[in-house]
Design an enzyme around this catalytic site. Structure first.
Site, PDB file in Angstrom:
ATOM      1  CG  LEU A   1      -1.981  -1.018   1.356  1.00 32.70           C
ATOM      2  CD1 LEU A   1      -2.504  -1.113   2.783  1.00 32.70           C
ATOM      3  CD2 LEU A   1      -3.110  -0.654   0.405  1.00 32.70           C
TER       4      LEU A   1
ATOM      5  CE  LYS B   1      -0.175  -0.870   6.108  1.00 32.12           C
ATOM      6  NZ  LYS B   1       0.968  -1.488   6.770  1.00 32.12           N
TER       7      LYS B   1
ATOM      8  CE  LYS C   1      -8.066  -2.649   1.813  1.00 33.10           C
ATOM      9  NZ  LYS C   1      -8.265  -3.915   2.503  1.00 33.10           N
TER      10      LYS C   1
ATOM     11  CD  GLU D   1      -9.747  -3.132   5.849  1.00 33.80           C
ATOM     12  OE1 GLU D   1      -9.855  -4.326   6.078  1.00 33.80           O
ATOM     13  OE2 GLU D   1      -9.919  -2.614   4.728  1.00 33.80           O
TER      14      GLU D   1
HETATM   15  S1  IVH Z   1      -4.928  -4.213   1.874  1.00 34.54           S
HETATM   16  C1  IVH Z   1      -4.138  -4.452  -2.405  1.00 34.54           C
HETATM   17  N1  IVH Z   1      -5.734  -3.922   4.355  1.00 34.54           N
HETATM   18  O1  IVH Z   1      -0.234  -3.986   4.941  1.00 34.54           O
HETATM   19  C2  IVH Z   1      -4.242  -4.128  -0.993  1.00 34.54           C
HETATM   20  N2  IVH Z   1      -3.466  -4.517   3.973  1.00 34.54           N
HETATM   21  O2  IVH Z   1       1.517  -2.198   3.440  1.00 34.54           O
HETATM   22  C3  IVH Z   1      -3.285  -4.870  -0.175  1.00 34.54           C
HETATM   23  N3  IVH Z   1      -2.163  -4.847   5.997  1.00 34.54           N
HETATM   24  O3  IVH Z   1       0.972  -6.409   2.733  1.00 34.54           O
HETATM   25  C4  IVH Z   1      -3.455  -4.871   1.243  1.00 34.54           C
HETATM   26  N4  IVH Z   1      -3.763  -4.438   7.449  1.00 34.54           N
HETATM   27  O4  IVH Z   1      -0.230  -7.305   4.789  1.00 34.54           O
HETATM   28  C5  IVH Z   1      -4.703  -4.213   3.549  1.00 34.54           C
HETATM   29  N5  IVH Z   1      -6.566  -3.693   6.527  1.00 34.54           N
HETATM   30  C6  IVH Z   1      -5.552  -3.975   5.703  1.00 34.54           C
HETATM   31  C7  IVH Z   1      -4.278  -4.299   6.205  1.00 34.54           C
HETATM   32  C8  IVH Z   1      -3.255  -4.556   5.292  1.00 34.54           C
HETATM   33  C9  IVH Z   1      -2.485  -4.774   7.306  1.00 34.54           C
HETATM   34  C10 IVH Z   1      -0.815  -5.154   5.466  1.00 34.54           C
HETATM   35  C11 IVH Z   1      -0.840  -6.147   4.325  1.00 34.54           C
HETATM   36  C12 IVH Z   1       0.005  -5.542   3.230  1.00 34.54           C
HETATM   37  C13 IVH Z   1       0.653  -4.369   3.906  1.00 34.54           C
HETATM   38  C14 IVH Z   1       0.794  -3.243   2.910  1.00 34.54           C
END
Ligand code: IVH
Length: 262
Positions: free
Chosen positions: A15, A50, A222, A48
């Site tokens: 991200l 992170k 998102k 949500e």
């Molecule tokens: S979305 C295409 N949502 O953060 C979107 N990632 O910096 C990909 N992560 O590798 C991820 N909480 O492991 C998403 N609520 C969340 C998240 C999340 C933790 C981690 C995920 C990703 C990393 C990206």
């Protein structure tokens, strides 16, 4: 060397980060302009926490868990299926799921479980883990699944990869379906209308942060409509339709006891 390599059918992306409210406003602006949306057109986002863990992709075929893979470099990860099967949050079967579905989310350890695990490490004379994230990563990547089974790992879903058919037209609806199949989703996962609501949700989660039972380091937004996500696509390794609004680094005071001049 311990785990076989797995090529992800759909890349596991990372991200982009936003650090200020202005960065979030710029993100919304970029999305609107890419989609050619009028400034007044409605544009919903999900928000949500992170989670500070490690990402895992769970592949179900015919409703049965057949593979669990770490992110690795995003293209290729490690096959940790036997270990993932020991995590109670991860169902072995899904009822009502599409023929093929990869559910993606975060493996993490709670603060209380981390403290207890480090207590047990100390009793055994083993090295303590530096933080819950390292403890979760070390616990998932064990040669012997019975060691993983004894570690208190948890899982929260936040997305998907390869799917034979999508059970919804929005991010919100698909994640709610995943929750309905029995995979945990963070209770603070919501759908919001940009900008004011999103920023106030960020402040609310930031205020909760110290009381949450696990580490988070921001809030992820998102674009809700999946047809718009598809149009927005990706840049390098991150989607154009999502952003992580990071919290400032946590601050703490410490006492400097002495300095040895050398
Ligand atoms: S979305 C295409 N949502 O953060 C979107 N990632 O910096 C990909 N992560 O590798 C991820 N909480 O492991 C998403 N609520 C969340 C998240 C999340 C933790 C981690 C995920 C990703 C990393 C990206």
């Amino acid at each position: 060397e311990t785990f076989a390599k797995v090529t992800h059918r759909v890349r596991m992306l990372s991200l982009e980060n936003a650090f200020t409210d202005e960065d979030v406003g710029d993100f919304e602006e970029r999305v609107r302009s890419f989609l050619n949306l009028a400034p007044t057109a409605s544009l919903d986002f999900t928000a949500e926490p992170k989670i500070d863990g490690l990402s895992l992709s769970l592949r179900y075929e015919g409703g049965v868990l057949v593979q669990a893979a770490t992110r690795g470099d995003g293209e290729m990860g490690e096959n940790v299926t036997d270990n993932a099967r020991t995590i109670p949050d991860i169902p072995q079967t899904l009822v009502g799921a599409p023929d093929v579905v990869e559910v993606r989310g975060e493996v993490y350890m709670s603060h209380a479980d981390f403290a207890a695990l480090n207590g047990r490490q100390a009793e055994k004379g083993d090295k303590p883990f530096a933080n819950p994230r390292n403890a979760a990563a070390g616990s998932l990547r064990q040669k012997d699944p019975s060691v993983t089974a004894a570690r208190p790992l948890r899982f929260l879903a936040h997305g998907w990869g390869d799917v034979s058919s999508l059970p919804g037209e929005t991010q919100f609806d698909v994640i709610k379906r995943i929750e309905h199949w029995g995979i945990p989703v963070d209770p603070r996962f919501v759908r919001l209308t940009m900008t004011a609501d999103v920023l106030s949700h960020y402040r609310a989660i930031e205020a909760l942060r110290a009381d949450l039972p696990f580490d988070i380091d921001g809030v992820v937004y998102k674009v809700d409509r999946l047809d718009w996500q598809a149009r927005l696509g990706f840049v390098a390794k991150a989607p154009r339709w999502a952003i992580a609004h990071k919290f400032p680094a946590e601050q703490a005071e410490t006492t400097l006891d002495s300095i040895d001049i050398q």
